[in-house]
Design a protein around this motif. Structure first.
Motif, PDB file in Angstrom:
ATOM      1  N   GLY A  87       0.812  -1.212   0.000  1.00 33.41           N
ATOM      2  CA  GLY A  87       0.000   0.000   0.000  1.00 33.41           C
ATOM      3  C   GLY A  87       0.843   1.258   0.000  1.00 33.41           C
ATOM      4  O   GLY A  87       2.054   1.240   0.226  1.00 33.41           O
ATOM      5  N   ARG A  88       0.172   2.376  -0.280  1.00 36.17           N
ATOM      6  CA  ARG A  88       0.852   3.667  -0.340  1.00 36.17           C
ATOM      7  C   ARG A  88       1.262   4.129   1.058  1.00 36.17           C
ATOM      8  O   ARG A  88       0.511   3.992   2.014  1.00 36.17           O
ATOM      9  CB  ARG A  88      -0.095   4.698  -0.955  1.00 36.17           C
ATOM     10  N   LYS A  89       2.453   4.671   1.176  1.00 41.88           N
ATOM     11  CA  LYS A  89       2.924   5.165   2.461  1.00 41.88           C
ATOM     12  C   LYS A  89       2.209   6.462   2.825  1.00 41.88           C
ATOM     13  O   LYS A  89       1.845   7.250   1.962  1.00 41.88           O
ATOM     14  CB  LYS A  89       4.437   5.424   2.418  1.00 41.88           C
ATOM     15  N   ARG A  90       1.995   6.670   4.127  1.00 45.28           N
ATOM     16  CA  ARG A  90       1.424   7.918   4.600  1.00 45.28           C
ATOM     17  C   ARG A  90       2.373   9.069   4.288  1.00 45.28           C
ATOM     18  O   ARG A  90       3.587   8.909   4.292  1.00 45.28           O
ATOM     19  CB  ARG A  90       1.173   7.855   6.107  1.00 45.28           C
ATOM     20  N   ILE A  91       1.786  10.239   4.058  1.00 47.26           N
ATOM     21  CA  ILE A  91       2.601  11.405   3.717  1.00 47.26           C
ATOM     22  C   ILE A  91       3.567  11.753   4.846  1.00 47.26           C
ATOM     23  O   ILE A  91       4.668  12.228   4.622  1.00 47.26           O
ATOM     24  CB  ILE A  91       1.694  12.614   3.387  1.00 47.26           C
ATOM     25  N   THR A  92       3.164  11.453   6.120  1.00 46.03           N
ATOM     26  CA  THR A  92       4.050  11.746   7.252  1.00 46.03           C
ATOM     27  C   THR A  92       5.201  10.745   7.347  1.00 46.03           C
ATOM     28  O   THR A  92       6.173  11.009   8.045  1.00 46.03           O
ATOM     29  CB  THR A  92       3.250  11.735   8.565  1.00 46.03           C
ATOM     30  N   GLU A  93       5.092   9.596   6.654  1.00 43.80           N
ATOM     31  CA  GLU A  93       6.212   8.674   6.577  1.00 43.80           C
ATOM     32  C   GLU A  93       7.200   9.138   5.508  1.00 43.80           C
ATOM     33  O   GLU A  93       8.416   9.006   5.659  1.00 43.80           O
ATOM     34  CB  GLU A  93       5.721   7.265   6.260  1.00 43.80           C
ATOM     35  N   ILE A  94       6.647   9.672   4.416  1.00 44.47           N
ATOM     36  CA  ILE A  94       7.510  10.166   3.338  1.00 44.47           C
ATOM     37  C   ILE A  94       8.244  11.430   3.786  1.00 44.47           C
ATOM     38  O   ILE A  94       9.435  11.596   3.529  1.00 44.47           O
ATOM     39  CB  ILE A  94       6.666  10.455   2.084  1.00 44.47           C
ATOM     40  N   TYR A  95       7.494  12.336   4.461  1.00 46.52           N
ATOM     41  CA  TYR A  95       8.066  13.598   4.955  1.00 46.52           C
ATOM     42  C   TYR A  95       7.815  13.681   6.466  1.00 46.52           C
ATOM     43  O   TYR A  95       6.810  14.227   6.907  1.00 46.52           O
ATOM     44  CB  TYR A  95       7.421  14.792   4.267  1.00 46.52           C
ATOM     45  N   PRO A  96       8.699  13.137   7.296  1.00 53.87           N
ATOM     46  CA  PRO A  96       8.457  13.103   8.750  1.00 53.87           C
ATOM     47  C   PRO A  96       8.271  14.472   9.393  1.00 53.87           C
ATOM     48  O   PRO A  96       7.636  14.582  10.435  1.00 53.87           O
ATOM     49  CB  PRO A  96       9.717  12.404   9.286  1.00 53.87           C
ATOM     50  N   ASP A  97       8.821  15.528   8.772  1.00 56.55           N
ATOM     51  CA  ASP A  97       8.752  16.853   9.384  1.00 56.55           C
ATOM     52  C   ASP A  97       7.660  17.731   8.786  1.00 56.55           C
ATOM     53  O   ASP A  97       7.601  18.929   9.068  1.00 56.55           O
ATOM     54  CB  ASP A  97      10.092  17.564   9.259  1.00 56.55           C
ATOM     55  N   ILE A  98       6.767  17.157   7.982  1.00 49.55           N
ATOM     56  CA  ILE A  98       5.808  17.991   7.255  1.00 49.55           C
ATOM     57  C   ILE A  98       4.802  18.666   8.186  1.00 49.55           C
ATOM     58  O   ILE A  98       4.367  19.798   7.939  1.00 49.55           O
ATOM     59  CB  ILE A  98       5.080  17.178   6.157  1.00 49.55           C
ATOM     60  N   LEU A  99       4.422  18.009   9.289  1.00 56.05           N
ATOM     61  CA  LEU A  99       3.488  18.634  10.223  1.00 56.05           C
ATOM     62  C   LEU A  99       4.107  19.857  10.887  1.00 56.05           C
ATOM     63  O   LEU A  99       3.431  20.867  11.103  1.00 56.05           O
ATOM     64  CB  LEU A  99       3.033  17.617  11.274  1.00 56.05           C
ATOM     65  N   VAL A 100       5.384  19.764  11.200  1.00 51.91           N
ATOM     66  CA  VAL A 100       6.082  20.903  11.803  1.00 51.91           C
ATOM     67  C   VAL A 100       6.134  22.069  10.813  1.00 51.91           C
ATOM     68  O   VAL A 100       5.888  23.225  11.179  1.00 51.91           O
ATOM     69  CB  VAL A 100       7.507  20.501  12.230  1.00 51.91           C
ATOM     70  N   LYS A 101       6.438  21.762   9.545  1.00 48.67           N
ATOM     71  CA  LYS A 101       6.491  22.802   8.526  1.00 48.67           C
ATOM     72  C   LYS A 101       5.122  23.438   8.315  1.00 48.67           C
ATOM     73  O   LYS A 101       5.006  24.664   8.157  1.00 48.67           O
ATOM     74  CB  LYS A 101       7.006  22.228   7.205  1.00 48.67           C
ATOM     75  N   LEU A 102       4.069  22.607   8.315  1.00 43.96           N
ATOM     76  CA  LEU A 102       2.716  23.122   8.120  1.00 43.96           C
ATOM     77  C   LEU A 102       2.314  24.020   9.278  1.00 43.96           C
ATOM     78  O   LEU A 102       1.721  25.090   9.078  1.00 43.96           O
ATOM     79  CB  LEU A 102       1.729  21.962   7.965  1.00 43.96           C
ATOM     80  N   GLU A 103       2.644  23.615  10.499  1.00 42.47           N
ATOM     81  CA  GLU A 103       2.336  24.455  11.660  1.00 42.47           C
ATOM     82  C   GLU A 103       3.067  25.790  11.565  1.00 42.47           C
ATOM     83  O   GLU A 103       2.539  26.829  11.956  1.00 42.47           O
ATOM     84  CB  GLU A 103       2.726  23.726  12.952  1.00 42.47           C
ATOM     85  N   GLY A 104       4.291  25.767  11.034  1.00 44.91           N
ATOM     86  CA  GLY A 104       5.033  27.007  10.864  1.00 44.91           C
ATOM     87  C   GLY A 104       4.344  27.958   9.902  1.00 44.91           C
ATOM     88  O   GLY A 104       4.322  29.174  10.113  1.00 44.91           O
ATOM     89  N   LEU A 105       3.739  27.410   8.844  1.00 48.25           N
ATOM     90  CA  LEU A 105       3.006  28.237   7.892  1.00 48.25           C
ATOM     91  C   LEU A 105       1.735  28.818   8.499  1.00 48.25           C
ATOM     92  O   LEU A 105       1.239  29.854   8.057  1.00 48.25           O
ATOM     93  CB  LEU A 105       2.642  27.416   6.647  1.00 48.25           C
ATOM     94  N   LEU A 106       1.201  28.143   9.524  1.00 51.07           N
ATOM     95  CA  LEU A 106      -0.063  28.565  10.114  1.00 51.07           C
ATOM     96  C   LEU A 106       0.113  29.622  11.192  1.00 51.07           C
ATOM     97  O   LEU A 106      -0.869  30.251  11.595  1.00 51.07           O
ATOM     98  CB  LEU A 106      -0.790  27.356  10.717  1.00 51.07           C
TER      99      LEU A 106
END
Length: 415
Positions: A90-109
């Motif tokens: 199955g397809r990997k979760r986006i947070t597995e592909i980019y482990p720091d993406i939530l941190v980056k998204l919070e920074g944009l918010l």
């Protein structure tokens, strides 16, 4: 192609159309693969056009069908009945592909989040396409739909028109102040220096009073509480909060007296003595973000006088940055600490100060938030006036831009 044992394409299409709605993903793959083997060469392409399933998937189904154990009388094994994909498939979760993406998204918010300060559900003034575009510019290959899922994971809610009127006049420099606070916060955290978001949570009655929210109890046995919220012998408490932005930890001083500037600064003093010195042993300055009003308001003279005394005592420089009027919900402490405290004691009467301390101290989140709680039993006097002469003696320097919102208090030289 030759349709083999089937009369014609229409017959195959009817057969496939009957079976496909009844099959899960794995069984569809295996069914189409087996049927393709039976129909012969070229059938994978025809079945792909007929069903919308990719040729690669049908070809994979052919391999699985060839390798499968053949037994017309067999029945599914219990441990395999519900499995769809092979282990690890199955397809990997986006947070597995980019482990720091939530941190980056919070920074944009940061600076673009609004909502009820007492609720963990918030919303953003930026659209998902805007956020996806900014993330793609950083190298993250995401769609607006993926961003929507990540926002939900972060506790955001899709909002329609909102009945929300911002009180106070934030002035024309509101957004610029948000950006300035965010820049200063990042600079301090990157340098390993403390950034404290401070505020007083709403006062709470101590006693067997109703508290918002629900809790699980035996059916038909709700908790009985007083039917009126008149202040009783337990009095009120004022929880003063300090949220360490860089460390994701909270500190609450539960005051049993008046919510004054002296109480607010003493809470910061207690944080320094019990937490700050150990966590930041070499820090000589602290960045404080606070609302424009209340016990730590920008016009509160006693706040500045008390903070000056603390600066002298501890030899610490305080950089104070106030959020514009009417924008307190952007202060990080509201969503990252107070909302979780409210959720932690929902439906629980605050029958004693010890109950309050225990409930606050037990608050945690899946992002690692930990909270320490102490009781401040000092008696703080209301209505203390600060003379002009005392203000003139402060070692305070307003910044050139919006010095009413941004100022630094330095320790005074010891005589």
């Amino acid at each position: 192609m030759d349709w083999g044992c089937m009369d014609d394409r229409a017959g195959v299409e009817e057969f496939v159309g009957t079976m496909m709605p009844e099959l899960d993903e794995k069984r569809r793959r295996l069914f189409l693969g087996g049927l393709s083997i039976m129909l012969g060469q070229g059938s994978a392409t025809e079945l792909s056009e007929m069903t919308g399933i990719t040729k690669q998937t049908i070809t994979a189904g052919r391999r699985e069908a060839k390798a499968a154990e053949k037994d017309p009388s067999a029945r599914p094994k219990a441990d395999n009945a519900a499995r769809i994909r092979s282990p690890g498939g199955g397809r990997k979760r986006i947070t597995e592909i980019y482990p720091d993406i939530l941190v980056k998204l919070e920074g944009l918010l940061d600076g673009n989040v609004v909502g009820d300060p007492e609720s963990p559900i918030t919303w953003t003034t930026k659209g998902t396409e805007d956020l996806a575009r900014e993330l793609r510019a950083m190298g993250y290959q995401v769609s607006r739909e993926t961003v929507g899922s990540l926002l939900k994971e972060l506790g955001f809610s899709l909002q329609q028109n909102r009945k929300y009127v911002q009180t106070g006049d934030p002035g024309p420099d509101r957004d610029a102040q948000f950006r300035f606070i965010q820049k200063e916060t990042s600079t301090f955290i990157d340098a390993g220096r403390p950034v404290l978001s401070v505020d007083t949570k709403k006062k709470e009655l101590i006693g067997n009073y109703a508290n918002n929210g629900s809790e699980y109890r035996p059916a038909g046995k709700p908790r009985d509480v007083l039917d009126h919220d008149f202040e009783g012998p337990g009095g009120k408490i004022s929880p003063y909060g300090i949220y360490d932005v860089g460390d994701n930890t909270g500190f609450i001083a539960v005051g049993i007296s008046a919510d004054t500037a002296e109480f607010a600064v003493n809470s910061i003093r207690t944080w320094i003595h019990t937490v700050g010195r150990e966590r930041y042993p070499t820090a000589s300055d602290i960045l404080i973000t606070a609302d424009c009003g209340g016990s730590n308001g920008r016009r509160n003279r006693l706040w500045k006088v008390s903070l000056q005394k603390l600066a002298d005592e501890e030899d610490i420089t305080f950089h104070v940055r106030h959020y514009p009027p009417g924008t307190s919900k952007w202060n990080k402490i509201e969503h990252r600490l107070f909302s979780h405290i409210s959720m932690g004691w929902r439906g629980q009467p605050l029958t004693s100060i010890q109950v309050v301390v225990d409930l606050i101290s037990s608050v945690t989140t899946d992002k690692g938030l930990k909270v320490r709680c102490v009781v401040d039993d000092n008696d703080y006097e209301k209505g203390i006036k600060v003379a002009d002469e005392e203000m003139e003696g402060l070692n305070i320097r307003p910044l050139a831009w919006r010095g009413d919102w941004n100022y630094t208090i330095y320790p005074r030289e010891k005589s």
